[in-house]
Design a protein around this motif. Structure first.
Motif, PDB file in Angstrom:
ATOM      1  N   VAL A  28       0.834  -1.143   0.071  1.00  0.00           N
ATOM      2  CA  VAL A  28      -0.039   0.170   0.033  1.00  0.00           C
ATOM      3  C   VAL A  28       0.918   1.238  -0.081  1.00  0.00           C
ATOM      4  N   VAL A  29       2.258   1.175   0.026  1.00  0.00           N
ATOM      5  CA  VAL A  29       3.055   2.302  -0.099  1.00  0.00           C
ATOM      6  C   VAL A  29       3.643   2.302  -1.479  1.00  0.00           C
ATOM      7  N   PRO A  30       3.337   3.321  -2.280  1.00  0.00           N
ATOM      8  CA  PRO A  30       4.258   3.362  -3.693  1.00  0.00           C
ATOM      9  C   PRO A  30       5.756   3.250  -3.369  1.00  0.00           C
ATOM     10  N   GLY A  31       5.980   2.766  -4.628  1.00  0.00           N
ATOM     11  CA  GLY A  31       7.732   2.874  -4.577  1.00  0.00           C
ATOM     12  C   GLY A  31       8.607   1.897  -3.970  1.00  0.00           C
ATOM     13  N   VAL A  32       7.631   1.031  -3.124  1.00  0.00           N
ATOM     14  CA  VAL A  32       8.277  -0.058  -2.081  1.00  0.00           C
ATOM     15  C   VAL A  32       8.185  -1.424  -2.507  1.00  0.00           C
ATOM     16  N   GLU A  33       9.173  -2.427  -2.844  1.00  0.00           N
ATOM     17  CA  GLU A  33       8.747  -3.721  -3.200  1.00  0.00           C
ATOM     18  C   GLU A  33       8.632  -4.828  -2.056  1.00  0.00           C
ATOM     19  N   PRO A  34       7.456  -5.678  -1.916  1.00  0.00           N
ATOM     20  CA  PRO A  34       7.348  -6.574  -0.776  1.00  0.00           C
ATOM     21  C   PRO A  34       8.551  -7.130  -0.589  1.00  0.00           C
TER      22      PRO A  34
ATOM     23  N   THR B 112      13.287   6.399  -1.243  1.00  0.00           N
ATOM     24  CA  THR B 112      13.078   5.076  -1.111  1.00  0.00           C
ATOM     25  C   THR B 112      13.506   4.505   0.318  1.00  0.00           C
ATOM     26  N   LYS B 113      14.636   5.310   1.024  1.00  0.00           N
ATOM     27  CA  LYS B 113      15.249   4.620   2.296  1.00  0.00           C
ATOM     28  C   LYS B 113      14.224   5.404   3.277  1.00  0.00           C
ATOM     29  N   GLY B 114      13.529   6.407   3.096  1.00  0.00           N
ATOM     30  CA  GLY B 114      12.566   6.875   4.209  1.00  0.00           C
ATOM     31  C   GLY B 114      11.164   5.925   4.104  1.00  0.00           C
ATOM     32  N   ARG B 115      10.989   5.582   3.078  1.00  0.00           N
ATOM     33  CA  ARG B 115       9.727   4.643   3.034  1.00  0.00           C
ATOM     34  C   ARG B 115      10.169   3.353   3.716  1.00  0.00           C
ATOM     35  N   LEU B 116      11.172   2.707   3.230  1.00  0.00           N
ATOM     36  CA  LEU B 116      11.557   1.427   3.999  1.00  0.00           C
ATOM     37  C   LEU B 116      11.759   1.439   5.460  1.00  0.00           C
ATOM     38  N   LEU B 117      12.202   2.650   5.814  1.00  0.00           N
ATOM     39  CA  LEU B 117      12.391   2.877   7.346  1.00  0.00           C
ATOM     40  C   LEU B 117      10.834   2.943   8.009  1.00  0.00           C
ATOM     41  N   ALA B 118      10.157   3.770   7.472  1.00  0.00           N
ATOM     42  CA  ALA B 118       8.810   4.004   8.001  1.00  0.00           C
ATOM     43  C   ALA B 118       8.035   2.706   8.066  1.00  0.00           C
ATOM     44  N   ILE B 119       8.075   1.973   6.992  1.00  0.00           N
ATOM     45  CA  ILE B 119       7.427   0.512   7.006  1.00  0.00           C
ATOM     46  C   ILE B 119       7.790  -0.502   7.915  1.00  0.00           C
ATOM     47  N   LEU B 120       9.361  -0.328   8.067  1.00  0.00           N
ATOM     48  CA  LEU B 120       9.752  -1.374   8.987  1.00  0.00           C
ATOM     49  C   LEU B 120       9.535  -1.102  10.513  1.00  0.00           C
ATOM     50  N   LYS B 121       9.540   0.230  10.687  1.00  0.00           N
ATOM     51  CA  LYS B 121       9.134   0.717  12.108  1.00  0.00           C
ATOM     52  C   LYS B 121       7.562   0.211  12.411  1.00  0.00           C
ATOM     53  N   ILE B 122       6.846   0.392  11.566  1.00  0.00           N
ATOM     54  CA  ILE B 122       5.218  -0.045  11.658  1.00  0.00           C
ATOM     55  C   ILE B 122       5.393  -1.659  11.957  1.00  0.00           C
ATOM     56  N   ALA B 123       5.867  -2.217  11.104  1.00  0.00           N
ATOM     57  CA  ALA B 123       6.313  -3.749  11.265  1.00  0.00           C
ATOM     58  C   ALA B 123       6.610  -4.203  12.485  1.00  0.00           C
ATOM     59  N   GLU B 124       7.506  -3.532  13.076  1.00  0.00           N
ATOM     60  CA  GLU B 124       8.026  -3.705  14.455  1.00  0.00           C
ATOM     61  C   GLU B 124       6.960  -3.529  15.453  1.00  0.00           C
ATOM     62  N   HIS B 125       6.500  -2.395  15.349  1.00  0.00           N
ATOM     63  CA  HIS B 125       5.310  -2.142  16.326  1.00  0.00           C
ATOM     64  C   HIS B 125       4.399  -3.029  16.191  1.00  0.00           C
ATOM     65  N   VAL B 126       3.957  -3.519  15.130  1.00  0.00           N
ATOM     66  CA  VAL B 126       2.674  -4.381  15.096  1.00  0.00           C
ATOM     67  C   VAL B 126       3.217  -5.715  16.036  1.00  0.00           C
ATOM     68  N   ASP B 127       4.362  -6.165  15.419  1.00  0.00           N
ATOM     69  CA  ASP B 127       4.850  -7.383  16.195  1.00  0.00           C
ATOM     70  C   ASP B 127       4.949  -7.192  17.519  1.00  0.00           C
ATOM     71  N   LYS B 128       5.295  -6.124  18.163  1.00  0.00           N
ATOM     72  CA  LYS B 128       5.555  -5.864  19.676  1.00  0.00           C
ATOM     73  C   LYS B 128       3.913  -5.868  20.227  1.00  0.00           C
ATOM     74  N   ILE B 129       3.017  -5.290  19.711  1.00  0.00           N
ATOM     75  CA  ILE B 129       1.687  -5.398  19.955  1.00  0.00           C
ATOM     76  C   ILE B 129       1.367  -7.029  20.153  1.00  0.00           C
ATOM     77  N   PHE B 130       1.639  -7.528  19.024  1.00  0.00           N
ATOM     78  CA  PHE B 130       1.412  -9.161  19.116  1.00  0.00           C
ATOM     79  C   PHE B 130       1.892  -9.796  20.081  1.00  0.00           C
ATOM     80  N   TRP B 131       3.208  -9.393  20.649  1.00  0.00           N
ATOM     81  CA  TRP B 131       3.598 -10.129  21.856  1.00  0.00           C
ATOM     82  C   TRP B 131       3.336  -9.473  23.080  1.00  0.00           C
ATOM     83  N   LYS B 132       2.433  -8.413  23.004  1.00  0.00           N
ATOM     84  CA  LYS B 132       1.817  -7.952  24.319  1.00  0.00           C
ATOM     85  C   LYS B 132       2.742  -7.056  24.991  1.00  0.00           C
TER      86      LYS B 132
END
Length: 282
Positions: free
Chosen positions: A126-132, A223-243
């Motif tokens: 859902v973020v333009p310019g970033v590859e899964p 690109t670097k900014g988008r990658l960083l931002a997505i990584l931090k979102i993913a880290e946050h969701v993982d932390k919520i998953f682990w409570k």
């Protein structure tokens, strides 16, 4: 952030950076050819039955949201392309290298990076310019330094447990105080030694300096900014998953990350709920 390579390597002397596995060396040799042949690359991957199975299970997961079920490495290569396939192989090779090393790893070590890799790959859609595939690889590589520190220092697992979510100081700063290096630096050197692209190794190096990095890049659709931002979102969701709630680092960077991506808080809340549902459902 600028590292003095010679000084840093002195600090991490005694910490073994695992070499890239043979399959990656073969793949990189193919890429050096004037005209790499897609099916030759697919055949190299297919020779490793275990790796092939991991790749197919990974890219057929809900997080990659492919419209067509991929049934073979040849099919994956033709559908996704050379770079996509090799990035997935690289990330999975790292995981397998550490799992087969027999060394000490932090609690839930590979559960968490796998979650982060999958979430990051999904958010990238859902973020333009970033590859899964790039986000998946970054998700697995960015915290590999935790495993390296665990293998070098017997007390690191307990240290990490006590300090990973401190409000007063980020984990890399206190690692530097305790061990004269930090997991981001080690992850950076590992990624560089495995010949990951420069913009990826920079994201890995700087992933605990996100607020400063994104503030400096404010207004730049890089690109670097988008990658960083997505990584931090993913880290946050993982932390919520682990409570691990509240997530102290996310509290400090949430607004900067969402502003950089142009994502509203309601949209992020919906995205987070969707990612958590996928993690819970397996």
């Amino acid at each position: 952030m600028v590292f003095d390579t010679n000084e840093t390597l002195k600090l991490i002397e005694g910490i073994t950076i695992p070499p890239a596995p043979f399959i990656l060396k073969q793949l990189h040799q193919e890429l050096q050819k004037d005209e790499p042949v897609l099916m030759d690359i697919a055949n190299i991957i297919s020779q490793d039955v275990g790796m092939s199975a991991l790749i197919l299970r990974t890219i057929n997961s809900p997080f990659f949201s492919l419209r067509t079920k991929v049934r073979s490495i040849q099919h994956a290569a033709s559908l996704l392309g050379i770079t996509y396939a090799i990035n997935i192989v690289t990330g999975l090779s790292l995981k397998r290298t550490f799992e087969e090393s027999g060394g000490a790893n932090p609690p839930n070590y590979w559960d968490s990076p796998t979650n982060i890799a999958m979430i990051a790959a999904d958010v990238a859609r859902v973020v333009p310019g970033v590859e899964p595939d790039e986000m998946y690889m970054i998700g697995l590589f960015h915290n590999a330094g935790h495993a390296l520190l665990s293998q070098r220092f017997p007390d690191y697992k307990e240290f990490l447990k006590k300090n990973i979510n401190r409000e007063d100081i980020i984990i890399t700063e206190i690692e530097d105080q305790q061990y004269n290096t930090d997991h981001a630096v080690l992850s950076y050197y590992l990624a560089r030694s495995w010949k990951l692209d420069s913009h990826i190794v920079e994201v890995i190096r700087d992933h605990h300096n996100t607020k400063e990095q994104l503030t400096e890049m404010d207004g730049e659709a890089c690109t670097k900014g988008r990658l960083l931002a997505i990584l931090k979102i993913a880290e946050h969701v993982d932390k919520i998953f682990w409570k691990m709630d509240p997530d102290s680092e996310w509290v400090q960077i949430e607004n900067v990350v969402l502003d950089y991506l142009g994502m509203s808080k309601p949209d992020f809340d919906d995205l987070q709920a969707d990612m958590l549902d996928k993690l819970i459902s397996g």
